[in-house]
Design an enzyme around this catalytic site. Structure first.
Site, PDB file in Angstrom:
ATOM      1  N   LYS A 126       0.818  -1.212   0.000  1.00 20.03           N
ATOM      2  CA  LYS A 126       0.000   0.000   0.000  1.00 20.03           C
ATOM      3  C   LYS A 126       0.855   1.268   0.000  1.00 20.03           C
ATOM      4  CE  LYS A 126      -4.260  -2.012   1.633  1.00 20.03           C
ATOM      5  NZ  LYS A 126      -3.845  -3.435   1.731  1.00 20.03           N
TER       6      LYS A 126
HETATM    7  C1  LIG Z   1      -4.414  -4.484   1.027  1.00 12.42           C
HETATM    8  C2  LIG Z   1      -3.633  -5.752   0.907  1.00 12.42           C
HETATM    9  C3  LIG Z   1      -4.002  -6.758  -0.017  1.00 12.42           C
HETATM   10  C4  LIG Z   1      -5.245  -6.668  -0.876  1.00 12.42           C
HETATM   11  O1  LIG Z   1      -5.151  -5.690  -1.873  1.00 12.42           O
HETATM   12  P1  LIG Z   1      -6.469  -5.131  -2.630  1.00 12.42           P
HETATM   13  O2  LIG Z   1      -6.002  -3.995  -3.441  1.00 12.42           O
HETATM   14  O3  LIG Z   1      -7.419  -4.730  -1.534  1.00 12.42           O
HETATM   15  O4  LIG Z   1      -7.018  -6.260  -3.454  1.00 12.42           O
HETATM   16  C5  LIG Z   1      -3.189  -7.874  -0.113  1.00 12.42           C
HETATM   17  N1  LIG Z   1      -2.099  -8.025   0.663  1.00 12.42           N
HETATM   18  C6  LIG Z   1      -1.718  -7.085   1.560  1.00 12.42           C
HETATM   19  C7  LIG Z   1      -0.518  -7.329   2.413  1.00 12.42           C
HETATM   20  C8  LIG Z   1      -2.460  -5.915   1.712  1.00 12.42           C
HETATM   21  O5  LIG Z   1      -2.085  -4.992   2.618  1.00 12.42           O
END
Ligand SMILES: *Cc1c(COP(=O)(O)O)cnc(C)c1O
Length: 481
Positions: A126
């Site tokens: 993120k």
């Molecule tokens: C947010 C997250 C996901 C999922 O991603 P999306 O964009 O919501 O599909 C997967 N793995 C981790 C470690 C995350 O923080």
């Protein structure tokens, strides 16, 4: 570049990138998308192959944000994507690449690799988008002499990525709610050790659902929201999605020698933001063979891609798993893909997502639309706790690489979709230290800890405990804005 809502509002109006940057949903409840995806011609793709991450980000983003002057955008991407921000690398030499590609080996005739997206400040993918958002927000607010107060609820990854992106940014404050005493010691320390005066951690006496309900209640109080300039940075934010498009290009270039080759990506998925960016990269002309959606036990998306039935889950059907950032009951970005799947027909999208609200889902199995899923390259699979423990152990024994629980779900599902001669890139979405308990279970050893995080849990923490009461939270915000 003009933006429209997936549900049709404002079709005749003009919305620029900057117009939608600080907003969330369109006013009809739909999500914003560009009126058409920009195409990357072959000569341009060839030229992009050798660019640095920051300059590649500039090229991709400038196609979507032509209302930001090029010089400004370039300095924003160069400020965001530097080796010292993405410094939590396991291989020093790879730091300059921002998202290094780690080759594991060849399985079933396919080169299998991990695209490292979690070397940023909070060790989760993120950061890739959120760090850009922090700089874009500061830029846009300064330009218009405005301020913004970001309100969010988190059970871990999103909240810390938002705080590390917004800390110290002029014109921005963050009010982040988390369930008191329910996050891991590591995640708690990551957020609460921040001492920046524009970051407020509210530990709510309740669970994550209580936190989300408070955010909803505050957001539904339109007068309060306007008076205190409340905004959000959740995964439907368009700038977050588009920032993620960049690393699909970067990963493709790292895994291939020429633009005649095709690759597949496997994406550990929850809210469908990450894989939506992969879909957009493919629509722009990136030679992608398959986009593999990997879910955990919360398999709303896997069910859709296997059967054509989209059925959102109730709270009692949403499991708390050991890959918690994928524990979702509905996928908030999924509507963007459905819009494209249905040939961009806003009236049908509106009807389907009304059905989601009123009947809990929809079924495209009988319609010709579902058959088109294949044309978009989508396939899927699901993983369980036992699968992810096996994958963590297997990858460690076979390749000497430690992976986190979400990446392990991706790896497990990727192996079900390998094709000889087509490189398979699994997106690494977090580092193992964030999910230590499962690492200890799988490997009987401690997870690797990047040097910058040694002693994190011992740092002084700054947070306020509040009851699960929206009025108390409103008063807290009002006192500080
Ligand atoms: C947010 C997250 C996901 C999922 O991603 P999306 O964009 O919501 O599909 C997967 N793995 C981790 C470690 C995350 O923080």
């Amino acid at each position: 570049m003009n933006y429209i809502s997936t549900r049709g509002a404002g079709l005749s109006e003009r919305h620029t990138f900057s117009d939608i940057l600080l907003g969330g949903l369109a006013r009809d409840g739909g999500l914003y998308l560009p009126t058409q995806y920009p195409r990357v011609p072959a000569e341009e793709l060839a030229r992009w192959r050798t660019l640095s991450y920051a300059d590649l980000a500039f090229e991709v983003l400038s196609k979507f944000s032509d209302d930001i002057p090029a010089d400004d955008l370039r300095s924003l991407t160069r400020k965001t994507y530097t080796a010292d921000v993405y410094s939590n690398v396991r291989d020093e030499e790879a730091a300059a690449q921002i998202t290094p590609l780690k080759t594991l080996g060849v399985e079933n005739g396919a080169a299998l690799s991990l695209l490292e997206l979690s070397n940023g400040p909070t060790l989760a993918f993120k950061d890739m988008a959120m760090q850009l958002l922090g700089n874009l927000f500061e830029y846009a607010l300064r330009k218009h002499g405005e301020t913004l107060n970001i309100l969010g609820a988190t059970s871990g990854d999103t909240g810390s990525a938002a705080e590390y992106a917004m800390r110290g940014k002029a014109g921005v404050r963050v009010f982040m709610l988390s369930p008191h005493g329910k996050m891991s010691a590591f995640q708690t320390a990551q957020m609460f050790s921040l001492q920046d005066p524009n970051i407020f951690n509210l530990a709510v006496e309740g669970n994550f659902d209580n936190c989300q309900d408070i955010v909803k209640a505050v957001s539904n109080d339109h007068a309060f929201k306007a008076a205190h300039k409340i905004g959000t940075v959740n995964s439907i934010n368009w700038a977050r999605v588009v920032a993620q498009v960049v690393y699909y290009f970067k990963g493709y270039f790292a895994a291939t020698k020429s633009n005649d080759e095709r690759v597949s990506f496997t994406v550990p998925s929850g809210n469908f933001g990450n894989v939506c960016a992969g879909h957009i990269a493919r629509m722009m002309g990136l030679p992608v063979e398959k986009l593999v959606v990997a879910t955990n036990e919360n398999d709303v998306l896997d069910e859709f891609f296997r059967t054509g039935v989209y059925r959102v889950r109730g709270a009692d059907e949403t499991y708390h798993t050991t890959s918690p950032s994928m524990d979702i009951s509905k996928a908030s970005n999924f509507e963007r893909f459905v819009f494209d799947l249905l040939g961009r027909d806003p009236a049908r999208v509106l009807q389907l997502f009304r059905d989601v609200e009123e009947k809990g889902g929809f079924d495209l199995a009988a319609s010709g639309d579902f058959a088109r899923v294949k044309e978009f390259g989508f396939v899927s699979g699901r993983s369980s706790h036992a699968d992810r423990v096996d994958a963590i152990r297997d990858v460690f024994e076979r390749y000497g690489t430690m992976i986190d629980t979400h990446t392990a779900d991706g790896l497990k599902v990727a192996r079900e979709h390998l094709q000889p001669g087509v490189p398979m890139i699994v997106l690494e979405t977090a580092q193992p230290i964030k999910f230590g308990e499962t690492i200890r279970e799988a490997l009987l050893r401690e997870p690797e800890r990047p040097p910058a995080f040694v002693g994190l849990e011992k740092l002084p923490q700054r947070f306020d405990i509040v009851p699960a009461d929206a009025n108390v939270v409103k008063a807290y915000i009002a006192e500080r804005t």
